[in-house]
Write an enzyme that holds these catalytic residues in place. Structure first.
Site, PDB file in Angstrom:
ATOM      1  N   ASP A   1       1.312  -1.483   0.300  1.00  0.00           N
ATOM      2  CA  ASP A   1      -0.298   0.237  -0.175  1.00  0.00           C
ATOM      3  C   ASP A   1       0.658   1.090   0.236  1.00  0.00           C
ATOM      4  OD1 ASP A   1       1.210  -0.078   2.513  1.00  0.00           O
ATOM      5  OD2 ASP A   1      -1.117  -1.349   3.873  1.00  0.00           O
TER       6      ASP A   1
ATOM      7  N   ASN B   1      -7.749  -3.791  14.526  1.00  0.00           N
ATOM      8  CA  ASN B   1      -8.692  -3.109  14.078  1.00  0.00           C
ATOM      9  C   ASN B   1      -9.054  -4.577  13.138  1.00  0.00           C
ATOM     10  OD1 ASN B   1      -7.530  -2.366  11.662  1.00  0.00           O
ATOM     11  ND2 ASN B   1      -9.388  -0.581  11.229  1.00  0.00           N
TER      12      ASN B   1
ATOM     13  N   HIS C   1      -7.361  -4.860   9.958  1.00  0.00           N
ATOM     14  CA  HIS C   1      -7.123  -4.574   8.117  1.00  0.00           C
ATOM     15  C   HIS C   1      -5.772  -5.586   8.101  1.00  0.00           C
ATOM     16  CE1 HIS C   1      -4.726  -1.043  10.315  1.00  0.00           C
ATOM     17  NE2 HIS C   1      -3.396  -1.647   9.259  1.00  0.00           N
TER      18      HIS C   1
ATOM     19  N   GLU D   1     -10.093  -2.173   5.378  1.00  0.00           N
ATOM     20  CA  GLU D   1     -10.274  -1.800   6.458  1.00  0.00           C
ATOM     21  C   GLU D   1     -11.709  -2.798   6.470  1.00  0.00           C
ATOM     22  OE1 GLU D   1      -9.010   0.085   8.355  1.00  0.00           O
ATOM     23  OE2 GLU D   1      -7.625   2.096   7.711  1.00  0.00           O
TER      24      GLU D   1
END
Ligand code: F6R
Length: 246
Positions: free
Chosen positions: A67, A136, A138, A143
């Site tokens: 990313d 979380n 990811h 996400e």
């Protein structure tokens, strides 16, 4: 999923580097997927040390990063291109032309996503993908809620991700709110995945990964559907959880 539990961050970094070095030695043309963030920094240090001491060569290795932040050029100190150059590429014998990272400053980000996805396809996909995990759940910047069929795409970062990554910036306002990330299906096409996890702040995520359902609301859970995943996790992240999943 195979889990290797190690003492601490240092041992995780050592073991992860050994794992990667072994793959590079077996296949000097390895197509290697890389991650940024705090987790792999120690692994990259170990790769550099090994390169200097033992001469492991990356001349024919091709890398693909997961990313990049939208709006940051490679010269920006907070870009993942800059991070990778600093933390790894500048210190090994890799050909920079063989290091691929989505271009965060491209004028047409949708076009850039298509370019990156087809680049990966043209290379025949990734042999070994290194991953970290967000608290979380990811993976890459996928996400919670990202579809499992997603390819490289633009994502709006969750506020928890912006908060977590603010530590790398001078001010939280400087953290980009969007990124380009390989999609979940892009990641799942990798032949093999190595997930690195360290620290108590990842323990909840590890609990969900090991003991929870496979669901798009917890992206990393998709890894349970992959045939070849190894997790190297330290005690702080995994102790007391491991027995529930094996
Ligand atoms: C980084 C990436 C992210 C990180 C994750 C964990 O390229 O794609 O998924 O792996 O946010 O970050 P750290 O390692 O900083 O806890």
């Amino acid at each position: 999923m195979k889990i290797i539990e190690v003492k601490d961050y240092s041992e995780m970094s050592q073991k992860a580097a050994e794992y990667i070095i072994d793959k590079v030695c077996q296949n000097p043309n390895l197509k290697l997927g890389l991650a940024t963030g705090g987790t792999p920094v120690g692994t990259y240090k170990n790769l550099i040390e090994d390169h200097e001491k033992n001469g492991t060569s990356y001349q024919n290795v091709t890398t693909f990063n997961l990313d990049e932040y939208i709006g940051l050029s490679g010269e920006n100190k907070n870009s993942y291109r800059y991070f990778m150059d600093e933390k790894l590429f500048n210190h090994i014998d890799i050909n920079k032309n063989n290091t691929n990272i989505p271009r965060g400053d491209s004028k047409d980000t949708e076009e850039e996503c298509l370019r990156y996805e087809s680049l990966l396809a043209n290379y025949g996909g990734i042999d070994l993908q290194i991953l970290g995990i967000g608290s979380n759940g990811h993976i890459g910047f996928n996400e919670p809620g990202t579809t499992f069929t997603s390819q490289t795409h633009v994502i709006k970062l969750a506020s928890s991700t912006i908060n977590a990554n603010a530590r790398f910036f001078n001010r939280i306002e400087e953290v980009p709110t969007k990124a380009i990330t390989m999609g979940i299906s892009t990641i799942m096409k990798s032949k093999e995945i190595l997930l690195l996890v360290s620290g108590e702040n990842k323990k909840d995520a590890m609990g969900k990964l090991l003991n929870g359902n496979v669901t798009e609301s917890f992206p990393a859970s998709v890894l349970k559907n992959h045939p070849c995943v190894t997790i190297i996790a330290d005690k702080a992240a995994v102790s007391g959880l491991k027995s529930h999943c094996q």
